[in-house]
Design an enzyme around this catalytic site. Structure first.
Site, PDB file in Angstrom:
ATOM      1  N   SER A  18       0.571  -0.882  -0.158  1.00  0.00           N
ATOM      2  CA  SER A  18       0.035   0.150   0.156  1.00  0.00           C
ATOM      3  C   SER A  18       0.781   0.858   0.268  1.00  0.00           C
ATOM      4  CB  SER A  18      -1.100   0.273   1.146  1.00  0.00           C
ATOM      5  OG  SER A  18      -0.137   0.008   2.224  1.00  0.00           O
TER       6      SER A  18
ATOM      7  N   HIS B   4      -5.357  -3.913  -2.060  1.00  0.00           N
ATOM      8  CA  HIS B   4      -4.839  -2.704  -2.799  1.00  0.00           C
ATOM      9  C   HIS B   4      -5.281  -3.691  -4.808  1.00  0.00           C
ATOM     10  CE1 HIS B   4      -4.339   0.067   0.283  1.00  0.00           C
ATOM     11  NE2 HIS B   4      -3.242  -0.699   0.546  1.00  0.00           N
TER      12      HIS B   4
ATOM     13  N   LYS C 198     -12.186  -0.391  -0.125  1.00  0.00           N
ATOM     14  CA  LYS C 198     -11.066   0.407  -1.055  1.00  0.00           C
ATOM     15  C   LYS C 198     -12.261   0.499  -2.576  1.00  0.00           C
ATOM     16  CE  LYS C 198      -7.911  -0.088   2.328  1.00  0.00           C
ATOM     17  NZ  LYS C 198      -6.177  -1.293   3.032  1.00  0.00           N
TER      18      LYS C 198
ATOM     19  N   THR D 253     -21.248  -8.266  15.198  1.00  0.00           N
ATOM     20  CA  THR D 253     -22.799  -8.388  14.121  1.00  0.00           C
ATOM     21  C   THR D 253     -21.934  -8.552  13.200  1.00  0.00           C
ATOM     22  OG1 THR D 253     -23.595  -6.987  16.504  1.00  0.00           O
ATOM     23  CG2 THR D 253     -24.871  -6.890  14.633  1.00  0.00           C
TER      24      THR D 253
ATOM     25  N   THR E   5       3.396   4.552   9.700  1.00  0.00           N
ATOM     26  CA  THR E   5       3.007   4.347   8.409  1.00  0.00           C
ATOM     27  C   THR E   5       4.482   3.908   7.544  1.00  0.00           C
ATOM     28  OG1 THR E   5       0.732   5.528   8.890  1.00  0.00           O
ATOM     29  CG2 THR E   5       0.731   4.004   6.865  1.00  0.00           C
TER      30      THR E   5
HETATM   31  C1  PLP Z   1      -6.736  -1.108   4.717  1.00  0.00           C
HETATM   32  C2  PLP Z   1      -5.477  -2.593   4.360  1.00  0.00           C
HETATM   33  C3  PLP Z   1      -6.312  -3.245   5.340  1.00  0.00           C
HETATM   34  C4  PLP Z   1      -7.256  -3.250   5.739  1.00  0.00           C
HETATM   35  O1  PLP Z   1      -8.565  -2.793   5.666  1.00  0.00           O
HETATM   36  P1  PLP Z   1      -9.563  -2.582   5.621  1.00  0.00           P
HETATM   37  O2  PLP Z   1     -11.095  -3.037   5.046  1.00  0.00           O
HETATM   38  O3  PLP Z   1      -9.076  -1.006   5.164  1.00  0.00           O
HETATM   39  O4  PLP Z   1     -10.009  -2.629   7.124  1.00  0.00           O
HETATM   40  C5  PLP Z   1      -5.303  -5.247   5.290  1.00  0.00           C
HETATM   41  N1  PLP Z   1      -4.344  -5.272   4.845  1.00  0.00           N
HETATM   42  C6  PLP Z   1      -3.928  -3.887   3.407  1.00  0.00           C
HETATM   43  C7  PLP Z   1      -2.862  -4.526   3.168  1.00  0.00           C
HETATM   44  C8  PLP Z   1      -4.172  -2.129   4.037  1.00  0.00           C
HETATM   45  O5  PLP Z   1      -3.972  -1.484   3.365  1.00  0.00           O
END
Ligand code: PLP
Length: 409
Positions: free
Chosen positions: A190, A218, A249, A279, A364
């Site tokens: 990412s 991604h 995403k 849930t 990050t």
């Molecule tokens: C964003 C992300 C996730 C988590 O996905 P969400 O649906 O946003 O919780 C998992 N793996 C990678 C590599 C990400 O960038």
């Protein structure tokens, strides 16, 4: 000395601020139908901005099919699922979406989770905890959700150098043949936007008898003729034990999933705490995601338009000599290399140019690799691109940031 909780918290936050790593959220009101335009509110004022850092990569969050499905579901079945999947929370929409996702990845079954994070955390956590003696071989740049899942599982973890086949093989070869092994990695990473050598990793998995777990968060919706991800594009889906994805995403909604064999999916369904004791997704969310997956299975226009915009932005950055990581994906990391400058650039882009790009700082990304992560999409216009490039060019001069020398023709 007595412990003062709030003093402890504010001291920690002060240190974070001093490092330039304190996170401030932009308060955005997306304009449905006008995205990437949004209204940003800040200290009592508001302004129109263009969002350049969204993971709604294809604008599916405002696609008419998705909105229609969600509206209709709310009207027909109400707001929430009303229970865990086991206790009254499994609706028609969940069942259909799981079948659709299994089909998307050519797997026997799929399982929904409330997010991609939870799908990684719960699946790796459960496999690691329940398979006796399992060793998980984890790429060094894996997402936090995978790292936390592996840690939580208590399984032995081996970290291999990012995308480094020789290092992975050395670790595999050092383990006894009878030890169960799982290689966990991503397709598109990412923050750097580079792509794993999936076929070669599967070759190693075959040679050393390892299972494979691929995070395609991604990539789903974006790569492959039906949006099945990089593994679909490269014809490798059948070689992976587990494919994991998100609905939040490129699909523009919310939720996460795994696709795998019927037995593996049933195992996770039956043993994963993070699946069982929560849930179910609202049926409208599942319906919206279903509409999005179905649309992107058939339609190539969003993927094609995104590729064109990505090339346009890259070419413009090259002309300006603005350093960005060269990668084969849709993610354009513009490298700044300093947390304070990165934050400053982002602030000025917002306040002076109405351009929103969130600064990406530690933790990050590693310290010294702070960046602006740009994600062009089919909803950005040619004018948006021109404005972005002009603003970045101006700021690069003003901040005296280094430029890349133009390559000789
Ligand atoms: C964003 C992300 C996730 C988590 O996905 P969400 O649906 O946003 O919780 C998992 N793996 C990678 C590599 C990400 O960038």
């Amino acid at each position: 000395m007595t412990f003062h909780p709030d003093r402890f918290f504010s001291d920690a936050l002060t240190r974070l601020r001093e490092e330039g790593n304190y996170r401030r959220f932009a308060d955005l009101e997306r304009r449905c139908g006008q995205f990437p335009r949004a209204l940003e509110r800040c200290e009592g004022t508001s302004r129109d901005v263009t969002v350049w850092c969204s993971n709604d990569y294809l604008g599916m969050g405002q696609h008419p099919d998705v909105l229609y499905a969600m509206h209709r579901a709310v009207d027909e079945v109400g707001a929430g699922a009303g229970g865990t999947r086991n206790i009254s929370g499994t609706t028609r929409a969940h069942v259909e979406l799981e079948a659709e996702l299994a089909g998307l990845h050519d797997k026997e079954a799929a399982l929904l989770f409330t997010s991609g994070y939870v799908s990684n955390w719960a699946t790796l956590g459960t496999l690691g905890a329940r398979i006796p003696g399992l060793v998980i071989l984890s790429d060094a740049l894996n997402h936090a959700s995978m790292i936390e899942g592996i840690r939580h599982s208590g399984a032995r973890k081996v970290i291999w150098r990012h995308n480094d086949l020789a290092d992975l093989e050395a670790h595999l070869a050092a383990l006894p043949a009878e030890t169960p092994k799982l290689i966990a990695f991503e397709s598109v990473y990412s923050m750097d936007g580079d792509i794993a050598p999936i076929a070669e990793i599967c070759d190693l998995a075959d040679r050393y008898g390892a299972m494979t777990y691929l995070d395609e968060v991604h990539a789903v919706g974006l790569y492959g003729p039906r949006g099945g991800g990089v593994a679909e594009e490269r014809g490798l889906m059948d070689r992976l034990t587990v494919i994991e994805g998100t609905l939040g995403k490129a699909f523009g909604v919310m939720g996460g999933y795994i696709a795998a064999s019927a037995a593996l999916v049933d195992f996770i369904r039956s043993f994963a705490s993070g699946f069982i004791f929560t849930t179910a997704l609202p049926p409208a969310v599942a319906s919206g995601a279903l509409a999005s997956v179905r649309h992107l299975k058939m339609s190539q226009s969003e993927r094609a338009a995104q590729k064109a915009r990505v090339s346009q932005v890259r070419a413009g950055l090259d002309r300006l000599g603005i350093p960005h990581l060269d990668n084969p994906s849709h993610i354009i990391p513009v490298m700044v290399g300093d947390p304070v400058k990165c934050r400053y650039l982002s602030d000025v882009l917002m306040s002076r140019h109405g351009i929103y790009i969130q600064p990406i700082n530690y933790p990050t990304v590693p310290k010294g690799t702070e960046r602006l992560r740009i994600t062009p999409s089919p909803v950005h216009s040619g004018t948006d691109v021109a404005k972005l490039l002009a603003a970045l060019g101006e700021l690069w001069s003003q901040c005296q940031l280094a430029r890349v020398p133009q390559a000789a023709e």
